[in-house]
Write a protein that holds these residues in place. Structure first.
Motif, PDB file in Angstrom:
ATOM      1  N   ALA A 173      37.760  25.718  35.583  1.00 20.67           N
ATOM      2  CA  ALA A 173      37.953  26.952  34.824  1.00 20.67           C
ATOM      3  C   ALA A 173      38.860  27.924  35.579  1.00 20.67           C
ATOM      4  O   ALA A 173      38.868  27.952  36.810  1.00 20.67           O
ATOM      5  N   ARG A 174      39.604  28.698  34.823  1.00 20.31           N
ATOM      6  CA  ARG A 174      40.489  29.719  35.386  1.00 20.31           C
ATOM      7  C   ARG A 174      39.645  30.749  36.152  1.00 20.31           C
ATOM      8  O   ARG A 174      38.608  31.176  35.663  1.00 20.31           O
ATOM      9  N   PRO A 175      40.089  31.151  37.342  1.00 19.77           N
ATOM     10  CA  PRO A 175      39.317  32.148  38.092  1.00 19.77           C
ATOM     11  C   PRO A 175      39.373  33.528  37.420  1.00 19.77           C
ATOM     12  O   PRO A 175      40.354  33.868  36.758  1.00 19.77           O
ATOM     13  N   GLN A 176      38.322  34.282  37.613  1.00 24.04           N
ATOM     14  CA  GLN A 176      38.268  35.663  37.124  1.00 24.04           C
ATOM     15  C   GLN A 176      39.062  36.558  38.085  1.00 24.04           C
ATOM     16  O   GLN A 176      39.291  36.198  39.245  1.00 24.04           O
ATOM     17  N   LEU A 177      39.454  37.725  37.621  1.00 21.46           N
ATOM     18  CA  LEU A 177      40.257  38.642  38.440  1.00 21.46           C
ATOM     19  C   LEU A 177      39.565  39.046  39.738  1.00 21.46           C
ATOM     20  O   LEU A 177      40.240  39.346  40.726  1.00 21.46           O
ATOM     21  N   ASN A 178      38.247  39.043  39.762  1.00 19.94           N
ATOM     22  CA  ASN A 178      37.530  39.445  40.976  1.00 19.94           C
ATOM     23  C   ASN A 178      37.389  38.316  42.000  1.00 19.94           C
ATOM     24  O   ASN A 178      36.781  38.495  43.045  1.00 19.94           O
ATOM     25  N   GLU A 179      37.985  37.160  41.715  1.00 20.86           N
ATOM     26  CA  GLU A 179      37.894  36.009  42.620  1.00 20.86           C
ATOM     27  C   GLU A 179      39.086  35.895  43.568  1.00 20.86           C
ATOM     28  O   GLU A 179      39.129  34.982  44.395  1.00 20.86           O
ATOM     29  N   TYR A 180      40.038  36.791  43.464  1.00 18.47           N
ATOM     30  CA  TYR A 180      41.229  36.734  44.308  1.00 18.47           C
ATOM     31  C   TYR A 180      41.859  38.119  44.391  1.00 18.47           C
ATOM     32  O   TYR A 180      41.651  38.962  43.524  1.00 18.47           O
ATOM     33  N   PRO A 181      42.670  38.361  45.437  1.00 20.55           N
ATOM     34  CA  PRO A 181      43.325  39.666  45.572  1.00 20.55           C
ATOM     35  C   PRO A 181      44.447  39.842  44.551  1.00 20.55           C
ATOM     36  O   PRO A 181      44.986  38.863  44.018  1.00 20.55           O
ATOM     37  N   VAL A 182      44.821  41.078  44.319  1.00 17.81           N
ATOM     38  CA  VAL A 182      45.828  41.409  43.309  1.00 17.81           C
ATOM     39  C   VAL A 182      47.135  40.652  43.533  1.00 17.81           C
ATOM     40  O   VAL A 182      47.722  40.130  42.583  1.00 17.81           O
ATOM     41  N   PHE A 183      47.603  40.553  44.787  1.00 14.59           N
ATOM     42  CA  PHE A 183      48.883  39.881  45.047  1.00 14.59           C
ATOM     43  C   PHE A 183      48.871  38.435  44.561  1.00 14.59           C
ATOM     44  O   PHE A 183      49.896  37.881  44.182  1.00 14.59           O
ATOM     45  N   ALA A 184      47.701  37.800  44.574  1.00 14.94           N
ATOM     46  CA  ALA A 184      47.603  36.393  44.198  1.00 14.94           C
ATOM     47  C   ALA A 184      47.732  36.175  42.700  1.00 14.94           C
ATOM     48  O   ALA A 184      47.931  35.046  42.255  1.00 14.94           O
ATOM     49  N   SER A 185      47.670  37.249  41.921  1.00 16.79           N
ATOM     50  CA  SER A 185      47.805  37.085  40.468  1.00 16.79           C
ATOM     51  C   SER A 185      49.187  36.542  40.111  1.00 16.79           C
ATOM     52  O   SER A 185      49.341  35.868  39.097  1.00 16.79           O
TER      53      SER A 185
END
Length: 170
Positions: A3-15
């Motif tokens: 499943a695609r990770p949620q926004l809280n699973e990685y830092p903003v730069f990684a988006s």
């Protein structure tokens, strides 16, 4: 399918990297497909393009591939460690890594082969994570990350650089 990770699973730069993975895509299939695409691109480039940099102070094609390999290893190592224990890992300065290696003295074919075996090795690890391991987490560079997010970041990172290569280098 992971499943695609949620926004809280990685830092903003990684988006930037996570968002390179299309919605609904099978990230493991994408990792397999981009292995082939990346290997074919670099192994068929003429030698005269290998030392090209699109601007002063930018990496050469060889250095870009070296950076892709470095990052592939770092992201996969983090995923591997976090899958086993909740741990804090140090940062990763991409410029320091590239500047402390002489990728330009190596053949592009050799670098392409190194990418290929690195990705193949990572695919073995990623394919064998359990659902529980994929949901585990840790801290790297002071940022909270899940194993799932790191898998998506690995897939998206290479796509990000392939796009830059096609736009600015080739």
């Amino acid at each position: 399918m992971i499943a695609r990770p949620q926004l809280n699973e990685y830092p903003v730069f990684a988006s930037t990297y996570v968002n390179m993975v299309p919605e609904g895509a099978d990230v493991m299939q994408l990792l397999t497909d981009s292995l082939t695409e990346t290997y074919e691109l670099f192994s068929t480039l003429p030698d005269e393009k290998a030392l090209f940099a699109y601007a002063e102070g930018k990496w050469t094609v060889k250095e870009v591939l070296g950076h892709i390999i470095d990052t592939e290893r770092v992201f996969a190592f983090r995923a591997f460690c976090f899958s086993r224990e909740q741990i804090t890992l140090p940062g990763f300065d991409q410029d320091t890594y590239v500047n402390n290696t002489d990728y330009n003295s190596r053949s592009l074919q050799d670098l392409a082969e190194e990418f290929k075996v690195t990705r193949l090795s990572n695919l073995y690890v990623f394919r064998n994570f359990t659902e529980e391991q994929i949901n585990r987490n840790g801290t790297a560079s002071g940022n909270y990350l899940t194993v799932r997010a790191l898998i998506y970041m690995t897939a998206g990172h290479v796509l990000h650089h392939l796009q830059i290569l096609k736009e600015r280098y080739l």
